[in-house]
Scaffold this active site. Structure first.
Site, PDB file in Angstrom:
ATOM      1  N   LYS A   1      36.192 148.125  18.694  1.00 54.85           N
ATOM      2  CA  LYS A   1      35.812 146.991  17.835  1.00 54.85           C
ATOM      3  C   LYS A   1      36.786 146.761  16.691  1.00 54.85           C
ATOM      4  O   LYS A   1      37.474 147.677  16.239  1.00 54.85           O
ATOM      5  CB  LYS A   1      34.373 147.159  17.357  1.00 54.85           C
ATOM      6  CG  LYS A   1      33.418 146.916  18.535  1.00 54.85           C
ATOM      7  CD  LYS A   1      32.019 146.565  18.187  1.00 54.85           C
ATOM      8  CE  LYS A   1      31.304 146.108  19.468  1.00 54.85           C
ATOM      9  NZ  LYS A   1      29.855 146.209  19.379  1.00 54.85           N
TER      10      LYS A   1
ATOM     11  N   ARG B   1      28.108 152.967  24.430  1.00 49.41           N
ATOM     12  CA  ARG B   1      28.647 151.878  25.245  1.00 49.41           C
ATOM     13  C   ARG B   1      30.157 151.865  25.020  1.00 49.41           C
ATOM     14  O   ARG B   1      30.615 151.585  23.915  1.00 49.41           O
ATOM     15  CB  ARG B   1      28.004 150.562  24.818  1.00 49.41           C
ATOM     16  CG  ARG B   1      28.427 149.356  25.644  1.00 49.41           C
ATOM     17  CD  ARG B   1      27.729 148.094  25.154  1.00 49.41           C
ATOM     18  NE  ARG B   1      28.074 146.947  25.967  1.00 49.41           N
ATOM     19  CZ  ARG B   1      29.169 146.224  25.792  1.00 49.41           C
ATOM     20  NH1 ARG B   1      30.029 146.519  24.834  1.00 49.41           N
ATOM     21  NH2 ARG B   1      29.420 145.186  26.578  1.00 49.41           N
TER      22      ARG B   1
HETATM   23  N1  HH2 Z   1      28.991 144.866  22.053  1.00 50.53           N
HETATM   24  C1  HH2 Z   1      29.532 143.893  22.814  1.00 50.53           C
HETATM   25  C2  HH2 Z   1      28.787 143.328  23.860  1.00 50.53           C
HETATM   26  N2  HH2 Z   1      27.550 143.753  24.143  1.00 50.53           N
HETATM   27  N3  HH2 Z   1      25.744 145.203  23.703  1.00 50.53           N
HETATM   28  C3  HH2 Z   1      25.190 146.169  22.968  1.00 50.53           C
HETATM   29  N4  HH2 Z   1      23.964 146.610  23.259  1.00 50.53           N
HETATM   30  N5  HH2 Z   1      25.857 146.745  21.924  1.00 50.53           N
HETATM   31  C4  HH2 Z   1      27.108 146.348  21.568  1.00 50.53           C
HETATM   32  O1  HH2 Z   1      27.660 146.881  20.586  1.00 50.53           O
HETATM   33  C5  HH2 Z   1      27.724 145.311  22.331  1.00 50.53           C
HETATM   34  C6  HH2 Z   1      26.997 144.740  23.411  1.00 50.53           C
HETATM   35  C7  HH2 Z   1      30.929 143.450  22.556  1.00 50.53           C
HETATM   36  O2  HH2 Z   1      31.846 144.188  23.363  1.00 50.53           O
HETATM   37  P1  HH2 Z   1      32.489 143.611  24.716  1.00 50.53           P
HETATM   38  O3  HH2 Z   1      31.422 143.378  25.719  1.00 50.53           O
HETATM   39  O4  HH2 Z   1      33.578 144.493  25.171  1.00 50.53           O
HETATM   40  O5  HH2 Z   1      33.142 142.242  24.271  1.00 50.53           O
HETATM   41  P2  HH2 Z   1      32.757 140.747  24.544  1.00 50.53           P
HETATM   42  O6  HH2 Z   1      31.405 140.490  23.946  1.00 50.53           O
HETATM   43  O7  HH2 Z   1      33.855 139.961  23.904  1.00 50.53           O
HETATM   44  O8  HH2 Z   1      32.703 140.535  26.047  1.00 50.53           O
END
Ligand code: HH2
Length: 297
Positions: A233, A268
């Site tokens: 992040k 995660r």
């Molecule tokens: N962070 C992201 C997406 N989903 N879900 C939970 N429960 N907790 C989190 O911290 C969380 C999440 C963001 O990360 P990522 O999926 O890699 O990025 P993007 O939303 O740009 O696809």
């Protein structure tokens, strides 16, 4: 006697129940991220192709992922929502294949229609960054055997990082998550099917994120297992000076260990193999410290 009974009623679950799976929580579980999107903040476009997403999911399982988390919509700051059809066409073909991998599959979505469809197609967990606030979402979980992750977010991805504000971030985030969990408990969903997540980076300043990490054990209130999502992040990049998300592995691992120290049950992560190794080393170190203590007493 009363204190024993009280403990039994309020103790955090020692197992996470999701669909046909029962995952013991005697060690931290790794949830490997599969972003089937063109625009995710750290790997957008890498796995938009169905075949590449499936291959990535397979690799994460071979590296030690306990859970897979499929996402068809980016929630990075400033992102715009995608339509139900678009999200469906990204997620369903990958889901169809990865449910055969023998680890529970989570789908990261806030749309009740898609929640229902993915559960019917074998998903065991719904990971909802809006904590089931859409109409009908609680019912979808209550009517299924799926596990669920309830995440806190202030605002929506389009505007959440403009000026996040709290009087007391830990109290406010904890209260919100407990209220959302209460809706599920009242609908008959057991605490062992629920994960709570403070939502690092979702409507929070860097200081808010650090306070939440520090007080992570308060989030589950001794009653619910906690999921932490800090991997790659931007907050980590601001501390380390790493602008490129894929160069944040070291700080992601440090954040994962800090979260485990503060009681996180599920991490995660994007980098499963490296996080797994760090956790194993950390565990061995902790166990040897305990042995030393036993010998000297
Ligand atoms: N962070 C992201 C997406 N989903 N879900 C939970 N429960 N907790 C989190 O911290 C969380 C999440 C963001 O990360 P990522 O999926 O890699 O990025 P993007 O939303 O740009 O696809």
């Amino acid at each position: 006697m009363f204190s024993k009974l009280h403990k039994a009623v309020t103790a955090a679950p020692d197992v996470f129940v999701c669909g046909r799976f029962r995952l013991p929580l005697d060690r931290p579980l790794l949830m490997g991220v599969v972003n089937i999107t063109p625009d995710s903040f750290s790997d957008g476009g890498d796995f938009l192709d169905t075949g590449q997403a499936i291959a990535h999911a397979r690799r994460l399982v071979s590296e030690g992922a306990d859970i897979l988390d499929l996402g068809g919509e980016s929630s990075r700051p400033g992102s715009s929502p995608v339509s139900l059809d678009e999200e469906r066409w990204r997620v369903l073909p990958v889901l169809e294949k990865v449910v055969q991998l023998e680890v529970p599959v989570s789908v990261d979505t806030s749309k009740p229609t898609l929640m229902r469809e993915v559960i019917a197609n074998g998903a065991s967990i719904i990971n909802d960054i809006t904590a089931l606030r859409a109409a009908g979402a609680v019912d979808v979980i209550a009517e299924s055997g799926a596990g669920v992750c309830l995440m806190h977010m202030q605002g929506v991805p389009t505007n959440m990082q403009r000026s996040p504000f709290y009087d007391d971030v830990v109290t406010e985030v904890s209260r919100f998550l407990r209220e959302r969990a209460r809706c599920l408990l009242d609908s008959g969903v057991s605490a062992s099917r629920i994960l709570l997540d403070p939502g690092f980076g979702f409507g929070k300043t860097d200081q808010h994120n650090l306070e939440l990490l520090h007080s992570l054990s308060e989030i589950g209130a001794g009653r619910f297992a906690v999921l932490a999502g800090l991997s790659r992040k931007s907050q980590l990049g601001r501390i380390t000076g790493r602008k490129q998300a894929k160069l944040r592995l070291g700080s992601s691992i440090a954040a994962a260990l800090a979260a485990v120290e503060r009681g996180a049950s599920v991490l995660r992560v994007h980098d499963v193999a490296e996080t797994r190794d760090a956790l194993l080393l950390w565990h061995a170190f902790k166990m040897s410290a305990k042995k030393d203590k036993a010998v000297s007493t």
